[in-house]
Design a protein around this motif. Structure first.
Motif, PDB file in Angstrom:
ATOM      1  N   PHE A 159      50.883 -24.461  30.029  1.00  0.00           N
ATOM      2  CA  PHE A 159      50.927 -24.093  28.609  1.00  0.00           C
ATOM      3  C   PHE A 159      50.225 -25.126  27.732  1.00  0.00           C
ATOM      4  O   PHE A 159      50.486 -26.322  27.821  1.00  0.00           O
ATOM      5  N   ASP A 160      49.341 -24.594  26.874  1.00  0.00           N
ATOM      6  CA  ASP A 160      48.644 -25.436  25.895  1.00  0.00           C
ATOM      7  C   ASP A 160      48.540 -24.636  24.602  1.00  0.00           C
ATOM      8  O   ASP A 160      47.962 -23.544  24.592  1.00  0.00           O
ATOM      9  N   PRO A 161      49.113 -25.149  23.516  1.00  0.00           N
ATOM     10  CA  PRO A 161      49.088 -24.412  22.234  1.00  0.00           C
ATOM     11  C   PRO A 161      47.686 -23.969  21.826  1.00  0.00           C
ATOM     12  O   PRO A 161      47.522 -22.922  21.191  1.00  0.00           O
ATOM     13  N   LYS A 162      46.669 -24.748  22.196  1.00  0.00           N
ATOM     14  CA  LYS A 162      45.304 -24.412  21.805  1.00  0.00           C
ATOM     15  C   LYS A 162      44.824 -23.093  22.432  1.00  0.00           C
ATOM     16  O   LYS A 162      43.905 -22.459  21.906  1.00  0.00           O
ATOM     17  N   ASP A 163      45.445 -22.723  23.541  1.00  0.00           N
ATOM     18  CA  ASP A 163      45.056 -21.475  24.208  1.00  0.00           C
ATOM     19  C   ASP A 163      45.365 -20.251  23.355  1.00  0.00           C
ATOM     20  O   ASP A 163      44.840 -19.160  23.616  1.00  0.00           O
ATOM     21  N   PHE A 164      46.211 -20.450  22.341  1.00  0.00           N
ATOM     22  CA  PHE A 164      46.636 -19.321  21.514  1.00  0.00           C
ATOM     23  C   PHE A 164      45.992 -19.340  20.126  1.00  0.00           C
ATOM     24  O   PHE A 164      46.383 -18.585  19.241  1.00  0.00           O
ATOM     25  N   ASP A 165      45.013 -20.238  19.969  1.00  0.00           N
ATOM     26  CA  ASP A 165      44.363 -20.371  18.654  1.00  0.00           C
ATOM     27  C   ASP A 165      43.742 -19.047  18.200  1.00  0.00           C
ATOM     28  O   ASP A 165      43.824 -18.678  17.021  1.00  0.00           O
ATOM     29  N   GLU A 166      43.101 -18.342  19.127  1.00  0.00           N
ATOM     30  CA  GLU A 166      42.431 -17.092  18.756  1.00  0.00           C
ATOM     31  C   GLU A 166      43.442 -16.032  18.301  1.00  0.00           C
ATOM     32  O   GLU A 166      43.215 -15.322  17.321  1.00  0.00           O
ATOM     33  N   GLN A 167      44.567 -15.941  19.009  1.00  0.00           N
ATOM     34  CA  GLN A 167      45.596 -14.979  18.625  1.00  0.00           C
ATOM     35  C   GLN A 167      46.225 -15.344  17.276  1.00  0.00           C
ATOM     36  O   GLN A 167      46.507 -14.475  16.453  1.00  0.00           O
ATOM     37  N   ILE A 168      46.436 -16.640  17.081  1.00  0.00           N
ATOM     38  CA  ILE A 168      47.007 -17.104  15.818  1.00  0.00           C
ATOM     39  C   ILE A 168      46.054 -16.795  14.669  1.00  0.00           C
ATOM     40  O   ILE A 168      46.469 -16.373  13.582  1.00  0.00           O
ATOM     41  N   GLU A 169      44.764 -16.980  14.935  1.00  0.00           N
ATOM     42  CA  GLU A 169      43.757 -16.676  13.911  1.00  0.00           C
ATOM     43  C   GLU A 169      43.794 -15.190  13.538  1.00  0.00           C
ATOM     44  O   GLU A 169      43.651 -14.832  12.370  1.00  0.00           O
ATOM     45  N   SER A 170      44.020 -14.336  14.520  1.00  0.00           N
ATOM     46  CA  SER A 170      44.103 -12.886  14.251  1.00  0.00           C
ATOM     47  C   SER A 170      45.296 -12.566  13.369  1.00  0.00           C
ATOM     48  O   SER A 170      45.204 -11.774  12.424  1.00  0.00           O
ATOM     49  N   VAL A 171      46.432 -13.193  13.671  1.00  0.00           N
ATOM     50  CA  VAL A 171      47.621 -12.984  12.839  1.00  0.00           C
ATOM     51  C   VAL A 171      47.355 -13.454  11.421  1.00  0.00           C
ATOM     52  O   VAL A 171      47.621 -12.744  10.448  1.00  0.00           O
ATOM     53  N   ASN A 172      46.791 -14.643  11.303  1.00  0.00           N
ATOM     54  CA  ASN A 172      46.565 -15.212   9.973  1.00  0.00           C
ATOM     55  C   ASN A 172      45.501 -14.456   9.174  1.00  0.00           C
ATOM     56  O   ASN A 172      45.594 -14.349   7.949  1.00  0.00           O
ATOM     57  N   ASP A 173      44.495 -13.936   9.867  1.00  0.00           N
ATOM     58  CA  ASP A 173      43.485 -13.110   9.178  1.00  0.00           C
ATOM     59  C   ASP A 173      44.141 -11.891   8.544  1.00  0.00           C
ATOM     60  O   ASP A 173      43.832 -11.521   7.401  1.00  0.00           O
ATOM     61  N   SER A 174      45.046 -11.268   9.285  1.00  0.00           N
ATOM     62  CA  SER A 174      45.753 -10.104   8.740  1.00  0.00           C
ATOM     63  C   SER A 174      46.682 -10.510   7.601  1.00  0.00           C
ATOM     64  O   SER A 174      46.847  -9.764   6.636  1.00  0.00           O
ATOM     65  N   MET A 175      47.281 -11.698   7.715  1.00  0.00           N
ATOM     66  CA  MET A 175      48.153 -12.169   6.626  1.00  0.00           C
ATOM     67  C   MET A 175      47.339 -12.410   5.353  1.00  0.00           C
ATOM     68  O   MET A 175      47.807 -12.096   4.245  1.00  0.00           O
ATOM     69  N   VAL A 176      46.141 -12.934   5.497  1.00  0.00           N
ATOM     70  CA  VAL A 176      45.267 -13.136   4.340  1.00  0.00           C
ATOM     71  C   VAL A 176      44.978 -11.788   3.672  1.00  0.00           C
ATOM     72  O   VAL A 176      45.032 -11.653   2.438  1.00  0.00           O
ATOM     73  N   LYS A 177      44.673 -10.790   4.485  1.00  0.00           N
ATOM     74  CA  LYS A 177      44.335  -9.472   3.951  1.00  0.00           C
ATOM     75  C   LYS A 177      45.528  -8.799   3.296  1.00  0.00           C
ATOM     76  O   LYS A 177      45.412  -8.175   2.234  1.00  0.00           O
ATOM     77  N   ILE A 178      46.697  -8.907   3.923  1.00  0.00           N
ATOM     78  CA  ILE A 178      47.866  -8.237   3.367  1.00  0.00           C
ATOM     79  C   ILE A 178      48.307  -8.903   2.069  1.00  0.00           C
ATOM     80  O   ILE A 178      48.756  -8.236   1.129  1.00  0.00           O
ATOM     81  N   VAL A 179      48.158 -10.220   1.992  1.00  0.00           N
ATOM     82  CA  VAL A 179      48.483 -10.927   0.756  1.00  0.00           C
ATOM     83  C   VAL A 179      47.523 -10.508  -0.356  1.00  0.00           C
ATOM     84  O   VAL A 179      47.928 -10.304  -1.507  1.00  0.00           O
ATOM     85  N   ALA A 180      46.251 -10.359  -0.015  1.00  0.00           N
ATOM     86  CA  ALA A 180      45.256  -9.941  -1.007  1.00  0.00           C
ATOM     87  C   ALA A 180      45.592  -8.562  -1.565  1.00  0.00           C
ATOM     88  O   ALA A 180      45.485  -8.315  -2.774  1.00  0.00           O
ATOM     89  N   VAL A 181      46.035  -7.654  -0.689  1.00  0.00           N
ATOM     90  CA  VAL A 181      46.402  -6.307  -1.144  1.00  0.00           C
ATOM     91  C   VAL A 181      47.635  -6.371  -2.033  1.00  0.00           C
ATOM     92  O   VAL A 181      47.707  -5.703  -3.071  1.00  0.00           O
TER      93      VAL A 181
END
Length: 354
Positions: free
Chosen positions: A306-328
């Motif tokens: 286990f390495d937290p960095k392995d999940f950076d891409e998935q975390i980025e996907s979650v956060n991208d959607s959070m940015v969009k939902i906040v904007a709406v």
């Protein structure tokens, strides 16, 4: 038609034919045809949603009466007039309903997720009407048959209940239902995280080094698993990671719950926002839940590598959607100073660097 004139079975067959010709043949299983209905219907001192509720109730009421009058003991010549009257009223109200649909489909105010619900309910109504016509065919031949009467009535009832629900809740209420469900799914993930944090373990079981042989199987349950030193460090990193996401998921749940608690307020109802804005919010909250489920599920399955960095891409996907939902949400609340400020504070807190 004069109430003193006796209705014949041929006249009932004409009504049945009208149901097939005017509705089933034209629109069954064809959402494009339904969405392209032309109508000059206009509403005064009302709204499409209010009229939808009224029509769904009227269609259901006449369907109930049809269900009663088509019972073998009541479907007799003496009751042909009553049967004709109910079928004619049913046809009229279904026609009014279809005439109302362009006010939804040709208006940018209504989001696609709402229109799809209308599509499905309309198709279900038409399917029920087709079964009703089939049942009438049988009854015209043999009055005492009663094979699918309750089936067709139930199908039409269900469609009417759905239409009434759509009309009563409107675009904001339907969106609130969907987001409320997502909020519940976030809560489920939080429960899983809490359970994991109480008894941390690695997903593939590599942490176990029991050193037991087959002769000692009976003692397995009494043995405390020996955790490798490397795996202790991995579990510490894993626990720290999930502690962070436990906080973030609580914040996401708070954002969603806050929105659903206020979405049906008069402030939202008086806001004339395009349906496309609500569609964006609807699609993003579904994406968020999907990404969260995949992220946390993959973390639970982690092994000693286990390495937290392995999940950076998935975390980025979650956060991208959070940015969009906040904007709406900001767009929807641009006239509410207090709510806009709260969302800004939430955004700052969620995305702050640790």
């Amino acid at each position: 038609m004069s109430t003193t004139t006796a209705v014949t079975i041929d006249q009932l067959k004409d009504l049945q034919k009208a149901i097939r010709d005017q509705f089933i043949t034209l629109y069954k299983n064809d959402t494009d045809a339904i969405r392209n209905i032309s109508s000059s219907t206009k509403i005064k001192d009302s709204t499409p949603c209010l009229e939808l509720v009224k029509l769904s109730q009227l269609i259901k009421a006449h369907t109930t009466k049809i269900g009663i009058i088509l019972k073998p003991e009541t479907f007799t010549k003496e009751n042909y007039n009553a049967t004709y009257k109910e079928l004619k009223s049913f046809i009229d109200y279904v026609f009014f309903y279809l005439s109302l649909l362009p006010l939804f489909y040709k208006n940018e105010e209504y989001p696609e997720f709402m229109l799809k619900k209308l599509d499905n309910a309309t198709l279900e109504l038409l399917n029920g009407m087709e079964v009703l016509c089939d049942e009438l065919d049988k009854k015209f031949e043999q009055h005492d048959l009663d094979q699918d009467r309750l089936l067709c009535i139930g199908m039409i009832w269900t469609s009417c209940d759905t239409l009434e629900d759509i009309g009563q809740k409107g675009k904001f209420g339907l969106l609130a239902d969907s987001i409320r469900e997502s909020s519940g799914l976030v809560e489920d993930v939080l429960i899983e995280i809490n359970e994991f944090l109480e008894e941390p373990s690695l997903g593939n079981g590599f942490m176990l080094d029991d050193g037991l042989n087959s002769d000692e199987d009976d003692e397995i349950e009494e043995q405390e698993p020996k955790i490798l030193e490397d795996d202790k460090e991995t579990l510490e990193k894993l626990t720290t990671f999930l502690d962070v996401w436990k906080t973030k998921l609580k914040m996401i749940k708070l954002l969603l719950s806050s929105f659903t608690s206020t979405i049906s307020s008069s402030n939202y109802k008086s806001t004339n926002k395009k349906g496309s804005i609500l569609d964006e919010l609807h699609s993003q909250h579904l994406i968020i839940i999907k990404n969260i489920d995949e992220l946390i599920g993959d973390v639970f399955m982690s092994d000693s590598s286990f390495d937290p960095k392995d999940f950076d891409e998935q975390i980025e996907s979650v956060n991208d959607s959070m940015v969009k939902i906040v904007a709406v949400m900001k767009k929807l609340n641009d006239e509410d100073v207090k709510k806009s400020k709260w969302i800004n504070v939430w955004e700052t807190k969620y995305f702050e660097k640790k």
